[in-house]
Design a protein around this motif. Structure first.
Motif, short mmCIF file in Angstrom:
data_model
loop_
_atom_site.label_atom_id
_atom_site.label_comp_id
_atom_site.label_asym_id
_atom_site.label_seq_id
_atom_site.Cartn_x
_atom_site.Cartn_y
_atom_site.Cartn_z
N LYS A 128 2.47 -4.47 3.28
CA LYS A 128 3.45 -4.19 3.73
C LYS A 128 3.01 -2.72 3.50
CE LYS A 128 6.47 -2.00 1.39
NZ LYS A 128 7.16 -0.69 1.46
N GLU B 268 0.86 12.98 -13.41
CA GLU B 268 -0.04 12.60 -12.21
C GLU B 268 0.96 13.45 -11.01
OE1 GLU B 268 -0.22 9.22 -9.52
OE2 GLU B 268 -2.16 9.71 -9.23
N GLY C 153 -0.91 2.05 -5.89
CA GLY C 153 0.29 3.04 -5.70
C GLY C 153 0.83 3.26 -7.16
N SER C 154 1.82 3.50 -7.30
CA SER C 154 1.81 4.37 -8.73
C SER C 154 2.02 3.45 -9.82
CB SER C 154 2.91 4.91 -8.96
OG SER C 154 4.43 3.67 -8.80
N ILE D 186 0.66 -1.35 0.62
CA ILE D 186 -0.26 0.09 0.01
C ILE D 186 1.55 1.22 0.10
CG2 ILE D 186 -1.92 -0.74 0.82
CD1 ILE D 186 -1.22 0.16 3.61
N GLU E 154 7.08 2.70 2.74
CA GLU E 154 8.36 3.45 3.84
C GLU E 154 7.83 5.02 4.85
OE1 GLU E 154 11.54 4.06 1.85
OE2 GLU E 154 13.14 4.09 3.45
N TRP F 213 1.87 5.98 0.83
CA TRP F 213 1.58 6.63 2.00
C TRP F 213 0.58 7.20 2.07
CZ3 TRP F 213 1.81 10.97 -0.63
CH2 TRP F 213 2.57 11.22 -1.55
N LEU G 240 -4.02 2.20 -9.22
CA LEU G 240 -2.79 3.29 -9.73
C LEU G 240 -3.27 4.02 -9.35
CD1 LEU G 240 -1.59 0.09 -12.26
CD2 LEU G 240 -1.18 0.77 -9.81
P1 TAP Z 1 4.43 4.08 -5.66
O1 TAP Z 1 6.05 4.01 -4.92
O2 TAP Z 1 4.10 2.66 -6.12
O3 TAP Z 1 4.38 3.01 -4.07
C1 TAP Z 1 3.39 2.41 -3.17
C2 TAP Z 1 4.29 0.82 -2.89
O4 TAP Z 1 4.66 0.16 -3.08
C3 TAP Z 1 5.04 1.73 -1.77
O5 TAP Z 1 4.49 0.90 -0.39
C4 TAP Z 1 6.48 1.41 -2.01
O6 TAP Z 1 7.57 0.80 -0.72
C5 TAP Z 1 6.33 0.03 -2.86
N1 TAP Z 1 6.94 -0.48 -3.58
C6 TAP Z 1 8.00 0.13 -4.42
N2 TAP Z 1 8.31 -0.24 -5.43
C7 TAP Z 1 8.06 -1.39 -5.36
C8 TAP Z 1 8.10 -2.71 -5.95
N3 TAP Z 1 9.58 -2.27 -7.01
N4 TAP Z 1 8.13 -3.61 -6.09
C9 TAP Z 1 6.80 -4.26 -4.93
N5 TAP Z 1 6.43 -2.45 -3.91
C10 TAP Z 1 6.98 -1.59 -4.34
O7 TAP Z 1 3.93 5.24 -4.96
P2 TAP Z 1 3.28 5.69 -4.31
O8 TAP Z 1 4.29 6.99 -4.50
O9 TAP Z 1 3.48 5.04 -2.46
O10 TAP Z 1 1.65 6.51 -3.78
C11 TAP Z 1 1.28 7.39 -4.49
C12 TAP Z 1 0.82 6.63 -6.04
O11 TAP Z 1 -0.44 5.94 -5.57
C13 TAP Z 1 -0.04 7.11 -6.40
O12 TAP Z 1 0.80 7.31 -8.23
C14 TAP Z 1 -1.56 7.51 -6.24
O13 TAP Z 1 -2.32 7.48 -7.37
C15 TAP Z 1 -1.70 5.70 -6.79
N6 TAP Z 1 -2.63 5.51 -5.48
C16 TAP Z 1 -3.65 5.42 -5.98
C17 TAP Z 1 -4.44 4.97 -5.81
C18 TAP Z 1 -6.14 3.84 -5.56
S1 TAP Z 1 -7.56 3.68 -5.14
N7 TAP Z 1 -6.40 3.49 -6.97
C19 TAP Z 1 -4.79 5.06 -3.95
C20 TAP Z 1 -4.15 6.13 -3.18
C21 TAP Z 1 -2.97 5.73 -4.19
P3 TAP Z 1 8.04 2.69 -0.58
O14 TAP Z 1 7.01 3.47 -0.29
O15 TAP Z 1 8.08 1.94 0.96
O16 TAP Z 1 8.89 2.73 -1.28
#
Ligand code: TAP
Length: 808
Positions: free
Chosen positions: A194, A400, A246-247, A168, A197, A170, A269
């Motif tokens: 998980k 985004e 996540g992203s 998930i 961070e 942050w 995403l």
């Molecule tokens: P990400 O960088 O994608 O991180 C999301 C999660 O994935 C974090 O726990 C991250 O760990 C982990 N992660 C990073 N690299 C990974 C890998 N190679 N394999 C598996 N897990 C990995 O996104 P973010 O910056 O935290 O969150 C923002 C994004 O989430 C935005 O694009 C937002 O639109 C999206 N989001 C979407 C929704 C829905 S419901 N569609 C809701 C909320 C957020 P670390 O953070 O510990 O590096």
């Protein structure tokens, strides 16, 4: 003389309204400011003694030292989850319900501590954690306690995946965790999760609540860590399903690395959601909608209304109002209860946003930051920002930003609004502002988005599925559709692999390449846009019958033919808007015409595949029956109306996915072909079908039936040829929205999942398992219809006066 009320409002200052952080800091002290993993019901230190610090982004203070999971930690979490799973799944549903209910109660009892801890860790205003995040999380556990209770009656024939891995982000740490854990547990899965961070703390507090609730050890395991820990989870062979939020970049990577692993996958995403304001909108309400849409949670919201589309006639007025309102938004200490915007989650995020805003200005946008001078300069605070004069092709209108930045564009007509709104690779949410209900309800179905809010924004409820179209991911969280994401059909466990079955015979034995089309063209051509079309390469393939004699020839389609077929399908998008009654009529008509030519098809089946006349009859009869089944479903698989606890109805519409690629297996070539195209067509999709490579003549014989059954051109396109090459082109094509793959090899399934990441198309593959096309539990029904549809929730407020408010 006493001052006028309006003047008092102008001069009134806010007093400080701080929320105490005392209890949250005491909680951290109890843990010696050290947070380990929660595995098998206990706190454990990381095997490799790797740690990181979690920081309060509003102050820069270190809050705690947190374990950073490595492969060894993930292994032990998966081990614990695996040994707990069978018992958890076998538990009486009512008992599982009681645990979920207990967790909901405990969240409510600890709501203030959860809210403060979340605010400290993330920087978001206490007003939001207190009024939105924690309450919605509790609601999620209550709702899913209900699904656990009625699981057997509501999901017969379905079972848990096993161990589920969840990763998930942050931005809503506690809420996203609840969205993931509650349905997983209700369905009988155990979990390895998980947190991000930047925001590990509320998940740790939740672990403590699990202990208090007496949850059996191993049912929930929380492994803290960074991206590499997340990767260990997604790659772990002991995990049967991955749920990721996540992203889009990381989601795409996960799709690639899990391809061919047979793991189920849902991805929630990113987004670039439009807010569309029409001339007849209540502009003051719309202003508040924009405030909520883009400045809630500092704009760090996946469904943030980050693209504001204004109808020309009101654009200037609306921008003026917005500027005034932006000046009044208060940015500051997130623990202050009268603050609108807190701190961004990290310094890294600050820099990313600032860089994009500067790029936007460089590309010609006008920067509007009326509250900039009042924005704290220490800590990760960013002022509410508006970018005017933005071009549709500029970086800031495409990517985004994930921060408090809205871009503004104008439009003239409703059609133009739809075009601009859909001009994005994402499709998560949209908000429409108009006092004309006819207009709003006309626009909502035209938007490519999983959620549409009318005269409102950012409404969520556990009963209403949330999730996206296109590159915003696949799968839904919440509601019945969210439960399906954590269940699989029970029959899958019993399917044999092709490896062990006779059906895997080389297609090459039946297919021979022939150069040129010959003088008398008896070659069955391709079927594109409702017409027979010569293959682009002017090659054909000879098809042999069961005795090895030449049975006929078919065109050898290539990449160009697939592209032509996709183009024809794209043009036929009227089918998705056609009356459901019409779709039913056409499917019945196909069945009727097939029935009239049944003898011919029986003979063809016997000649080609070598089945007995009785088996051939059975296949033709079942094919006719199956067409009737989907004719029946066409006007019955309709949507739902949800009643979230606010003054809204949320209409869950089942929409076609769009252009659907279908790759058919060799066995039962008529029945499997019908079983796959009929549900897709019934739900309003356009199809590009690669029929059985060995027995394509059964599909090409259907052309005339389609022609005489009033099937509109472009709804069914058939490209014969070598399946591997054609499949790859379909998987890589960005205008194909979904791809179903049924084949005798696992490599095909893997290739489809891997090659589909370009536009993140939805895939449905058989992983080398052979289904029985005569078994109606496996070969027809709701599962097929679900894969053929997207659910869009349209939130419609009702009631005069205060309007639909938040109920939490
Ligand atoms: P990400 O960088 O994608 O991180 C999301 C999660 O994935 C974090 O726990 C991250 O760990 C982990 N992660 C990073 N690299 C990974 C890998 N190679 N394999 C598996 N897990 C990995 O996104 P973010 O910056 O935290 O969150 C923002 C994004 O989430 C935005 O694009 C937002 O639109 C999206 N989001 C979407 C929704 C829905 S419901 N569609 C809701 C909320 C957020 P670390 O953070 O510990 O590096």
């Amino acid at each position: 003389m006493s001052a006028k009320v309006a003047e008092i409002f102008e001069t009134m200052e806010y007093g400080p309204a701080p929320e105490s952080e005392k209890t949250a800091l005491e909680w951290l002290d109890q843990h010696k400011k050290t947070i380990g993993h929660f595995i098998n019901g206990k706190w454990v230190v990381p095997v490799k003694s790797k740690w990181f610090d979690t920081i309060n982004p509003a102050t820069g203070d270190k809050l705690a030292k947190v374990a950073c999971g490595t492969k060894a930690d993930v292994d032990s979490a998966v081990k614990a989850a695996t040994s707990a799973q069978k018992k958890w799944q076998a538990m009486d549903n009512h008992d599982r319900t009681k645990y979920l209910y207990a967790l909901a109660r405990l969240i409510q009892k600890n709501s203030r501590l959860l809210a403060v801890l979340e605010t400290l860790d993330n920087g978001k205003p206490i007003r939001e954690t207190r009024d939105l995040d924690v309450n919605l999380a509790a609601r999620h556990f209550y709702h899913h306690a209900g699904w656990a209770q009625i699981l057997d009656t509501e999901f017969p024939g379905y079972e848990a995946h096993g161990v589920v891995g969840q990763v998930i982000p942050w931005n809503f740490p506690f809420l996203m965790m609840a969205w993931k854990i509650a349905p997983a547990l209700a369905a009988g899965n155990t979990v390895v999760l998980k947190p991000a961070e930047f925001t590990p703390l509320t998940a740790a507090l939740f672990a403590e609540l699990c202990m208090e609730a007496g949850l059996p050890a191993g049912v929930i395991n929380i492994v803290q860590g960074d991206g590499s820990t997340g990767a260990e989870i997604t790659l772990h062979p002991g995990i049967a399903k991955i749920a990721f939020t996540g992203s889009t970049d990381v989601g795409r990577l996960i799709r690639q690395t899990t391809a061919g692993s047979t793991k189920a996958l849902t991805l929630e995403l990113g987004g670039k959601s439009p807010t569309i304001v029409f001339e007849n909108a209540d502009l003051d309400s719309a202003v508040e909608g924009v405030v909520d849409g883009i400045w809630l949670n500092q704009g760090e919201v996946c469904c943030a209304g980050s693209r504001l589309l204004l109808q020309e006639g009101i654009a200037d007025k609306m921008i003026k109002k917005l500027k005034r309102r932006m000046k009044n938004l208060r940015v500051g200490s997130p623990l202050d209860k009268a603050i609108d915007m807190g701190a961004l989650a990290s310094d890294e995020q600050y820099k990313k946003i600032d860089k994009l805003v500067k790029l936007g200005v460089k590309e010609g946008a006008e920067l509007v930051q009326p509250g900039k001078d009042d924005c704290p300069t220490k800590g990760c605070f960013y002022p509410p920002t508006m970018l005017l004069n933005v071009q549709p092709s500029s970086t800031v209108s495409e990517v985004e930003i994930f921060g408090p930045v809205v871009t503004v564009m104008t439009f003239r007509t409703p059609e133009e609004a739809v075009q601009l709104a859909n001009n994005s690779r994402y499709g998560l949410a949209a908000s429409i502002w108009s006092e004309n209900i006819n207009l709003a309800l006309d626009i909502a179905p035209k938007l490519k988005a999983g959620v549409v809010w009318i005269n409102s924004t950012n409404q969520f409820d556990a009963a209403c599925g949330f999730g996206g179209y296109r590159e915003s991911g696949f799968g839904r969280e919440g509601g019945r559709e969210g439960m399906y994401a954590y269940l699989k059909p029970s029959y899958l466990a019993d399917l044999p692999s092709y490896k062990d079955s006779k059906a895997k015979r080389s297609a090459a034995a039946h297919v021979k390449a022939v150069e040129g089309l010959g003088t008398i063209d008896r070659t069955a051509k391709l079927y594109i846009g409702g017409k027979q079309a010569r293959p682009d390469g002017a090659y054909s393939l000879s098809i042999l019958d069961a005795k090895g004699k030449l049975a006929g020839q078919v065109g050898e389609g290539n990449r160009k033919d697939i592209r032509n077929a996709v183009e024809a399908a794209k043009k036929a998008d009227g089918w998705g808007k056609s009356a459901h009654h019409l779709r039913a009529q056409i499917l019945y008509y196909i069945a009727e015409n097939l029935s009239a030519r049944a003898d011919e098809f029986k003979k063809r089946l016997s000649d080609l595949t070598g089945v007995t006349p009785a088996q051939a009859k059975k296949e033709v009869d079942e094919s006719i029956r199956r067409l009737f089944t989907y004719g029946a479903w066409a006007d019955k698989y309709d949507g739902d109306v949800h009643y979230p606890p606010a003054r809204f109805v949320a209409v869950a519409m089942k929409e076609p996915v769009g252009t659907l690629g279908i790759v058919c297996p060799d066995e039962n070539p008529l029945l499997s072909f019908v079983s796959l195209f009929a549900p897709a067509m019934a739900m309003g999709n356009r199809t590009v079908i690669v029929p059985s490579e060995k027995y394509p003549l059964l599909a090409t014989d259907l052309y005339q039936i389609f022609d005489t059954s009033d099937v509109p051109g472009g709804i069914i396109n058939i490209v014969t040829g070598h399946r591997a090459e054609l499949t790859k082109t379909l998987a890589e094509h960005d205008d194909v929205d979904a791809l179903w793959y049924f084949g005798s090899d696992t490599t095909g399934s893997e290739m489809v999942e891997k090659a589909s990441t370009g536009n993140l198309k939805r895939t449905w593959v058989n992983n080398g398992l052979q289904r029985d096309w005569f078994d109606r539990d496996q070969a027809e029904g709701e599962e097929y219809l679900r894969y053929a549809t997207e659910i869009k929730n349209v939130w419609i407020p009702y009631g005069e006066g205060e309007g639909g408010g938040k109920a939490y």
